[in-house]
Scaffold this motif. Sequence first.
Motif, PDB file in Angstrom:
ATOM      1  N   ASP A 434       0.856  -1.184   0.000  1.00 40.24           N
ATOM      2  CA  ASP A 434       0.000   0.000   0.000  1.00 40.24           C
ATOM      3  C   ASP A 434       0.895   1.238   0.000  1.00 40.24           C
ATOM      4  O   ASP A 434       1.600   1.501   0.971  1.00 40.24           O
ATOM      5  CB  ASP A 434      -0.881  -0.038   1.259  1.00 40.24           C
ATOM      6  CG  ASP A 434      -1.828   1.145   1.349  1.00 40.24           C
ATOM      7  OD1 ASP A 434      -1.587   2.177   0.694  1.00 40.24           O
ATOM      8  OD2 ASP A 434      -2.814   1.046   2.103  1.00 40.24           O
ATOM      9  N   ALA A 435       0.858   1.997  -1.108  1.00 43.29           N
ATOM     10  CA  ALA A 435       1.747   3.153  -1.228  1.00 43.29           C
ATOM     11  C   ALA A 435       1.539   4.140  -0.076  1.00 43.29           C
ATOM     12  O   ALA A 435       2.503   4.640   0.498  1.00 43.29           O
ATOM     13  CB  ALA A 435       1.502   3.845  -2.569  1.00 43.29           C
ATOM     14  N   ILE A 436       0.281   4.406   0.274  1.00 41.13           N
ATOM     15  CA  ILE A 436       0.005   5.422   1.300  1.00 41.13           C
ATOM     16  C   ILE A 436       0.484   4.946   2.673  1.00 41.13           C
ATOM     17  O   ILE A 436       1.184   5.655   3.394  1.00 41.13           O
ATOM     18  CB  ILE A 436      -1.502   5.775   1.316  1.00 41.13           C
ATOM     19  CG1 ILE A 436      -1.891   6.441  -0.018  1.00 41.13           C
ATOM     20  CG2 ILE A 436      -1.844   6.675   2.497  1.00 41.13           C
ATOM     21  CD1 ILE A 436      -3.358   6.840  -0.134  1.00 41.13           C
ATOM     22  N   SER A 437       0.137   3.717   3.015  1.00 43.85           N
ATOM     23  CA  SER A 437       0.539   3.196   4.318  1.00 43.85           C
ATOM     24  C   SER A 437       2.054   2.958   4.384  1.00 43.85           C
ATOM     25  O   SER A 437       2.703   3.282   5.392  1.00 43.85           O
ATOM     26  CB  SER A 437      -0.246   1.907   4.588  1.00 43.85           C
ATOM     27  OG  SER A 437       0.448   1.063   5.427  1.00 43.85           O
ATOM     28  N   ASP A 438       2.638   2.432   3.299  1.00 47.39           N
ATOM     29  CA  ASP A 438       4.102   2.245   3.280  1.00 47.39           C
ATOM     30  C   ASP A 438       4.817   3.589   3.406  1.00 47.39           C
ATOM     31  O   ASP A 438       5.859   3.687   4.050  1.00 47.39           O
ATOM     32  CB  ASP A 438       4.554   1.569   1.976  1.00 47.39           C
ATOM     33  CG  ASP A 438       4.236   0.070   1.946  1.00 47.39           C
ATOM     34  OD1 ASP A 438       3.971  -0.506   3.018  1.00 47.39           O
ATOM     35  OD2 ASP A 438       4.255  -0.521   0.849  1.00 47.39           O
ATOM     36  N   MET A 439       4.234   4.603   2.778  1.00 53.39           N
ATOM     37  CA  MET A 439       4.841   5.937   2.857  1.00 53.39           C
ATOM     38  C   MET A 439       4.892   6.401   4.315  1.00 53.39           C
ATOM     39  O   MET A 439       5.925   6.842   4.814  1.00 53.39           O
ATOM     40  CB  MET A 439       4.023   6.924   2.020  1.00 53.39           C
ATOM     41  CG  MET A 439       4.547   8.336   2.042  1.00 53.39           C
ATOM     42  SD  MET A 439       3.410   9.467   1.208  1.00 53.39           S
ATOM     43  CE  MET A 439       2.243   9.810   2.521  1.00 53.39           C
ATOM     44  N   LEU A 440       3.768   6.254   5.012  1.00 55.15           N
ATOM     45  CA  LEU A 440       3.736   6.674   6.420  1.00 55.15           C
ATOM     46  C   LEU A 440       4.717   5.854   7.250  1.00 55.15           C
ATOM     47  O   LEU A 440       5.433   6.387   8.103  1.00 55.15           O
ATOM     48  CB  LEU A 440       2.323   6.514   6.993  1.00 55.15           C
ATOM     49  CG  LEU A 440       1.239   7.435   6.432  1.00 55.15           C
ATOM     50  CD1 LEU A 440      -0.107   7.140   7.109  1.00 55.15           C
ATOM     51  CD2 LEU A 440       1.594   8.905   6.615  1.00 55.15           C
ATOM     52  N   ALA A 441       4.758   4.549   6.990  1.00 57.32           N
ATOM     53  CA  ALA A 441       5.637   3.686   7.794  1.00 57.32           C
ATOM     54  C   ALA A 441       7.107   4.054   7.566  1.00 57.32           C
ATOM     55  O   ALA A 441       7.887   4.135   8.521  1.00 57.32           O
ATOM     56  CB  ALA A 441       5.376   2.218   7.458  1.00 57.32           C
TER      57      ALA A 441
END
Length: 544
Positions: A434-441
């Motif tokens: 998940d681009a959005i969740s991976d970005m936050l992580a």
Amino acid sequence: MLETEALKSLYEKHCKHGFQYIYGTAGFRYKADVLDTVMFTTGVLAGLRSLYLNGQTVGVMVTASHNPPEDNGVKIVEPRGEMLEQSWEKYATELANCASQSYSSFETKLQELVVTLKVDTKKSGGIVVARDSRESGPHLVSAFKAGAQVLPTVKIIDYGILTTPQLHFLTSKTNELPEGAEIGEQLYYQELLSAWDQVTDLCGIKSLPFHLQIDAANGIGGPKVMEMLSQSDFFSGAYEVVNADWQTYAALNHLCGADFVKTNQKLPHGISSSGNQAANQISCSFDGDADRIVFYYCDAMGHFRLLDGDKMATLFAKFFQDLLHQAGLQDAIEMVAVQTAYANGSSTHHLEKVLGATVKCTSTGVKHLHHEAVKSDIGIYFEANGHGTVIFSTKFVDTVNQRLAASTQDISKSHKALQLLKLFTKLINQTVGDAISDMLAVLAVLSILNWTPQKWDQEYTDLPNRLLKVSVPDRTLFKTTNAERQLVSPAGLQQKIDVLVSKFDKARSFVRASGTEDAVRVYAEAASRAQADSLASMVGTIVE
Ligand code: 16G
Ligand code: ZN
């Protein structure tokens, strides 16, 4: 199930004849104008899958990810958010090809499936469906819904336009939460932002240490990430989204996005090197349906530096390993990093030799990596192209909860490590990359470690590599073994590749048929750029 007459009339309205379909690496994916028939049969099949699983809700995503705007596709998602159970891919393919032949062939196959799978078509079931931003989406979703109507006891919820990982997330929530619970996009944003706020509060992070640029590939990730970040005070003024023109259909994935950046190893349209040279600047690119992400920056010389899926895997491996040690869980919890043959040799070396992590290699495609990763307590899986996530076992969650309950020293390092481990299970979308969740992580890990993009990059240096696409008369002749690292057919070809590889330093090369395009891919890496390029081109020549 519908009576013959109604079934036939729906079939005739939506199905055309002659095209041969295959459920590939990530579902059916073709030019949008040949997809009507397979959309219709996927509607039927998704309903059958739900009934087969005792009425649990299955998900369906209409997308062609990083492919050009004129393509589209469809894939089925399991109730817990995973990719369709592999044994069912065959049923999906057969039903589509029978429908592509004739009505009677379709009806016979449908009846046969109902009997073989012992599906009770009177019971109720559910499907949630969404599409990415492509122009062909609405029409294809109607064909899909018509197919789903064949089983009138299966209820459909249409979420309109979503990112692929949002659809996976909502599918999983629909099955997990009690009936009547409010399930929608907002739940996704709330969960991620609430985990983000807790992580940053716990670690005393008041603001993002870098300015963030997001290239949204002119896809659906743009409006979705803006929607989420606009709800966060923390991110106010800290980011900018470029290539967010998701309503100009032809712009999708054009000169931008994760696939463009990874393949061409250069900045996307809309992001300049000057702004990126500062130590406090990081950029990232999503792909068209926002299930992939790569990061990058420019060094002091203005050279583009890619931080791809391999770099994310090593970042997370180091981070979780440190937390496990601080929490005293290093012996109780097993961690594995799962890669594919495309992982750069240096990343594998770093994981194994520097971090001492266990590394597994699987075939390309999320379903293969996911399948391997679930076997461990912490499964970190990333394809080099930026597709991946981290998954945590029930044992992991239980162990962390037990230790937290027993730990009274609120201010100790181990207590904080346990809290962080728990929060990361919420910050990361475990159902799929998940681009959005991976970005936050990634941003959370960099902020906690106080690392600049340069520091992250310097953990190891990639071996120069080259990926070529070669057109061949029949790609199905290319069969592999050993997680796609060796060819077994055409006969004798692997031996020739081995001879070429032995002529270069630190070299590796492999050939496999693409699962998404009519071509064969050649990968080569070696000690220098010149060597990697020569090896790739030599292997390319003998493959043709
Ligand atoms: C699909 C896969 C992706 C993989 C790519 C390989 C999913 C959701 N997507 O896009 O993970 O890297 O195919 O493409 O599994 P290729 O077979 O054409 O090289
Ligand atoms: Zn994608």
